[in-house]
Design an enzyme around this catalytic site. Structure first.
Site, PDB file in Angstrom:
ATOM      1  N   ASP A 170       0.803  -1.222   0.000  1.00 33.62           N
ATOM      2  CA  ASP A 170       0.000   0.000   0.000  1.00 33.62           C
ATOM      3  C   ASP A 170       0.840   1.277   0.000  1.00 33.62           C
ATOM      4  O   ASP A 170       0.320   2.357  -0.218  1.00 33.62           O
ATOM      5  CB  ASP A 170      -0.950   0.018   1.201  1.00 33.62           C
ATOM      6  CG  ASP A 170      -0.210   0.124   2.531  1.00 33.62           C
ATOM      7  OD1 ASP A 170       1.013  -0.107   2.552  1.00 33.62           O
ATOM      8  OD2 ASP A 170      -0.868   0.404   3.546  1.00 33.62           O
ATOM      9  N   TYR A 264      10.673   4.923   2.260  1.00 37.49           N
ATOM     10  CA  TYR A 264      11.421   3.955   3.060  1.00 37.49           C
ATOM     11  C   TYR A 264      12.922   4.001   2.794  1.00 37.49           C
ATOM     12  O   TYR A 264      13.705   3.435   3.565  1.00 37.49           O
ATOM     13  CB  TYR A 264      10.904   2.532   2.801  1.00 37.49           C
ATOM     14  CG  TYR A 264       9.679   2.183   3.597  1.00 37.49           C
ATOM     15  CD1 TYR A 264       9.765   1.489   4.796  1.00 37.49           C
ATOM     16  CD2 TYR A 264       8.414   2.556   3.162  1.00 37.49           C
ATOM     17  CE1 TYR A 264       8.651   1.160   5.526  1.00 37.49           C
ATOM     18  CE2 TYR A 264       7.280   2.240   3.881  1.00 37.49           C
ATOM     19  CZ  TYR A 264       7.399   1.541   5.070  1.00 37.49           C
ATOM     20  OH  TYR A 264       6.273   1.223   5.801  1.00 37.49           O
TER      21      TYR A 264
END
Length: 441
Positions: A170, A264
């Site tokens: 997601d 990330y």
């Protein structure tokens, strides 16, 4: 229109009520005839299941609803299994985040030592669910969005190569929602090009349906603000730790301003910053347990106590509508364009064919077909090769029961400073994960 039977594996997850609400909200696009929750923790799932049974009776009385710990009941006569399991629950996530801090390394649920530990736990659980699905509903598809998706996807490639499993995340969806807010567009109106691994990639294009390119506009914004937006566009990624992550994208972007980065990447480019920013007494796991975990379970208990969901209902997880899009693409052969984690096979031309990469795919009745992204620059290629090798070593360590290969995986990770730290970490992780990992020799 055909109606579908869906099993949600990980029925005790705090995300389950939002997923159920999302499915009901999309009933015109993806009609349900049966919805089943499955979890091996019946007590935890029961709190949510009892509340959702009341809600389903009020809002979707024609849909059969079951929550169970019996695999045969859960996986018989289903069309799709939507999997979001967390082996070890939040208690082990807390270990994943806090234990590495004792060794001077940050802890995180999908990146670095914490992600490796979680991956080693998740493989067994994922294989078990795949086997249940294939035993009781051999024609069903599994839509997996369990973390750590990169390691899980590699394990599926190696250990269940012929299984009908699609791995999706997601995070790119959430970031695209922020991009759409930056340029004043709807996410559904945008089409992206992207290359990388899960939680480790870059956008190269963001166009609307007419072909207008917006990436320069977004890059200009991100260079000053990261992905922080004036209006919050999702409920999942709004906690303080996530706000910091969105802001840090500004610094990640500066490393290679040709592309828009996945947030990330901060864990790989700025591990010292992440470590210094962490509170060893209160990590993201504690934030979730005190926030979403408490809120969702309190709501469920209140619904059961009152005997009605009227006025208490769970939040619709509109952010997760990508799951319905994926299911519809398979069920109705819609040829939806989506980012999926798939075997490379030439999609990135200068990257190994057997790497599990995250790229745009066209999805239809036979599954995904990757869209070729071409050749990528040396900087990104080298980073990706290092990280994908870590993921492959983790799976090899699991399959072979190899202490040596897991030590190598930790040593190779860009987040760990030395082989000594990696070994010390590994010894502590083995002790903390007794009963979850295979025995390593």
């Amino acid at each position: 229109m055909k109606q579908f039977s869906v099993s949600i594996a990980g029925g005790g997850s705090t995300f389950t009520p939002g997923i159920v609400m999302m499915l009901l909200d999309n009933a015109d696009r993806f009609p349900l005839r049966k919805l089943t929750l499955y979890d091996n923790d019946g007590d935890r799932q029961g709190i949510l299941g009892d509340a959702l049974a009341i809600m389903m009776k009020e809002q979707a009385p024609n849909v059969e609803f079951v929550h169970t710990t019996d695999p045969e009941v859960a996986f018989t006569d289903i069309d799709f299994c939507m999997a979001h399991i967390r082996v070890g629950k939040y208690e082990m996530r807390e270990v994943d985040e806090k234990l590495p801090l004792k060794h001077g390394v940050f802890g995180q649920e999908t990146c670095g030592p914490g992600g490796i530990a979680y991956g080693m736990r998740s493989i067994t659980g994922m294989l078990e669910i795949i086997d249940y699905m294939e035993k009781y509903s051999p024609d069903a598809w599994m839509l997996n969005y369990s973390n750590p998706a990169a390691i899980v996807a590699e394990a599926c490639r190696v250990l269940r190569p012929d299984s009908k499993v699609l791995n999706i995340c997601d995070m790119p969806v959430g970031t695209l929602r922020r991009m759409s807010q930056i340029i004043g567009k709807e996410p559904k109106d945008l089409e992206v090009s992207y290359f990388g691994l899960n939680h480790f990639g870059w956008w190269t294009s963001v166009k609307d349906k007419e072909g207008h390119e917006y990436i320069d506009d977004i890059r200009e914004y991100v260079s000053e603000n990261g992905y922080l937006t004036q209006v919050e566009v999702d409920t999942q990624h709004t906690d303080p730790s996530w706000q910091d992550t969105h802001k840090k994208a500004k610094d990640i972007y500066e490393i290679d301003p040709r592309f828009l980065p996945n947030t990330y990447l901060k864990y790989y480019f700025y591990p010292d910053y992440v470590y210094d920013s962490m509170n060893p007494e209160y990590t993201r796991a504690n934030e979730v347990m005190a926030g979403r975990e408490k809120r969702v379970f309190d709501q469920a208990k209140e619904i059961t106590k009152r005997g009605t969901a009227d006025g208490i209902g769970f939040e619709i997880d509109a952010h997760a509508s990508f799951i319905v899009d994926l299911a519809r693409a398979i069920a109705f052969n819609t040829h939806e364009r989506m980012l999926l984690i798939v075997e490379n096979n030439g999609a990135i031309t200068n990257f190994p064919d057997d790497a599990m990469v995250e790229v745009p795919c066209i999805v239809g009745v036979d599954g995904p077909e990757a869209i070729v992204q071409g050749k990528i620059p040396n900087f990104e290629q080298a980073l990706m090769f290092q990280q994908v090798t870590v993921e492959k070593l983790v799976v090899e360590a699991y399959v072979e029961g190899s202490y040596q290969k897991l030590w190598q995986a930790l040593t190779l990770s860009k987040t760990v400073p030395s082989a000594k730290v990696a070994k010390d970490l590994l010894d502590d992780l083995i002790e903390a994960n007794k009963g979850y990992w295979p025995e390593l020799k």
